[in-house]
Structure formats: structure tokens, C-alpha cells
Design an enzyme around this catalytic site. Structure first.
Site, PDB file in Angstrom:
ATOM      1  N   ALA A  75     -18.738   5.408   4.853  1.00 26.24           N
ATOM      2  CA  ALA A  75     -18.513   5.936   6.202  1.00 26.24           C
ATOM      3  C   ALA A  75     -17.203   6.702   6.257  1.00 26.24           C
ATOM      4  CB  ALA A  75     -18.473   4.795   7.212  1.00 26.24           C
ATOM      5  N   LEU A  85     -15.369  14.019   3.096  1.00 23.43           N
ATOM      6  CA  LEU A  85     -14.952  12.664   2.710  1.00 23.43           C
ATOM      7  C   LEU A  85     -16.106  11.852   2.145  1.00 23.43           C
ATOM      8  CD1 LEU A  85     -12.704  11.897   5.815  1.00 23.43           C
ATOM      9  CD2 LEU A  85     -11.975  12.711   3.573  1.00 23.43           C
ATOM     10  N   ARG A  87     -18.850  12.984   0.771  1.00 21.98           N
ATOM     11  CA  ARG A  87     -19.189  13.577  -0.533  1.00 21.98           C
ATOM     12  C   ARG A  87     -18.190  13.124  -1.590  1.00 21.98           C
ATOM     13  NH1 ARG A  87     -22.151  17.987  -2.388  1.00 21.98           N
ATOM     14  NH2 ARG A  87     -22.785  18.440  -0.252  1.00 21.98           N
ATOM     15  N   GLU A 108     -29.470   2.564   1.260  1.00 18.37           N
ATOM     16  CA  GLU A 108     -30.379   2.569   2.399  1.00 18.37           C
ATOM     17  C   GLU A 108     -29.721   3.377   3.508  1.00 18.37           C
ATOM     18  OE1 GLU A 108     -31.289  -0.909  -0.035  1.00 18.37           O
ATOM     19  OE2 GLU A 108     -29.423  -0.426   1.008  1.00 18.37           O
ATOM     20  N   TYR A 120     -27.167  13.141   1.181  1.00 20.08           N
ATOM     21  CA  TYR A 120     -27.672  12.447  -0.002  1.00 20.08           C
ATOM     22  C   TYR A 120     -28.673  13.320  -0.764  1.00 20.08           C
ATOM     23  CZ  TYR A 120     -25.616   8.497   2.504  1.00 20.08           C
ATOM     24  OH  TYR A 120     -24.762   7.666   3.182  1.00 20.08           O
TER      25      TYR A 120
END
Length: 157
Positions: A75, A85, A87, A108, A120
Site C-alpha cells: 500500500a 511507490l 511499483r 490477492e 499488477y
């Protein structure tokens, strides 16, 4: 982009900041004991990004499941999103998995978290399934996995 943060392992003194960040980032935040447990556990790959004043801006918690590095939590504070951040943290996790001889990374994500899913997918993760009623409110989770090759490191899986 100028780098305005430092990377380090989280410490017990970070728990308050992590909990505050969780409340800002998630509708089902981890309670303080979860962070304490993960910080103290062996075999974890956990990192925080802090600004020049030492304030937490993003965090990552991962645990090994055989040869899969499972991303438990990633997060960035809402005011710090869209600055690379997430990445950066995901790249650190992948580098760690490669250097440790891992074969994959898995996480998840909520089906409605389109920004995270897009990140992602851009990083090479594939949607591989769902976990029914994974979240505390009963929402399913999308399972995403990235297979990695360690050939460039001279490691054979």
C-alpha cells in the site's frame, strides 16, 4: 523522477504509523498484532518507504510459501499514490524472489481495485483464479501470479 524516499525494513516502532496507514488505505485493515507478528517473524520480506523526514509513505509485507513469495500487503498512502511507490515495492519483492531462487510471486486483490489490477498486469502478473469470500465483508479476491525466471542470475529452478 527524483527519488524522495528511502527503503528499509519495518521496525516495531513503525507499528503505529503502519496502523494509521492501514486505516487510510483499507476498509478491512490489519490490526496492530498482525504487523507486530509479521515484523518479528522469520523468513519474511517486508519493506517500508519513508520520506526524507522519516515518515512512512508506503509499505510491503511478504511471506514465502515454498518457492512462491506471497505478497500479503502492499500500500501507499492515499496522498502518495500515482508516484511509483507501489511499483517500487513490487520490483523489490520480485528482485528478492529472484535472488532467493523463487519461482513465482502471488497476491490477492479486490476485483473492484482496478488501479491495482492494472499495475499488477503491467508488471506481468496474470489472473489465475478467485478466492471466494476472502475479505471480511464477504467479497471475493482475484488471485494474481507472476512466474519468474532466474536464468539471468545463473540460478536454475
Amino acid at each position: 523522477m527524483e527519488r524522495r524516499w528511502a527503503v528499509r525494513e519495518p521496525q516495531l516502532g513503525d507499528v503505529r504509523s503502519l496502523v494509521e496507514a492501514e486505516l487510510a488505505c483499507f476498509e478491512d485493515p490489519w490490526p496492530p498484532p498482525f504487523f507486530i507478528s509479521e515484523i518479528l517473524a522469520d523468513g519474511r520480506f517486508n519493506r517500508v518507504l519513508v520520506d526524507p523526514a522519516g515518515a512512512l509513505v508506503a509499505y510491503l509485507f511478504c511471506a514465502w510459501q515454498f518457492l512462491d513469495l506471497h505478497v500479503l500487503k502492499v500500500a501507499a498512502l492515499p496522498a502518495r499514490r500515482r508516484q511509483g511507490l507501489g511499483r517500487t515495492l513490487m520490483d523489490l519483492a520480485e528482485r528478492h524472489a529472484r535472488e532467493s531462487g523463487g519461482e513465482s510471486l502471488t497476491l490477492e486483490v479486490r476485483p473492484g481495485n482496478l488501479a491495482a489490477i492494472a499495475l499488477y498486469e503491467a508488471l506481468g502478473y496474470d489472473r489465475v483464479g478467485r478466492r471466494p469470500r476472502y475479505y471480511t465483508n464477504g467479497d471475493d479476491a482475484v488471485i494474481m501470479t507472476k512466474r519468474i525466471s532466474n536464468e539471468e542470475l545463473g540460478i536454475r529452478n
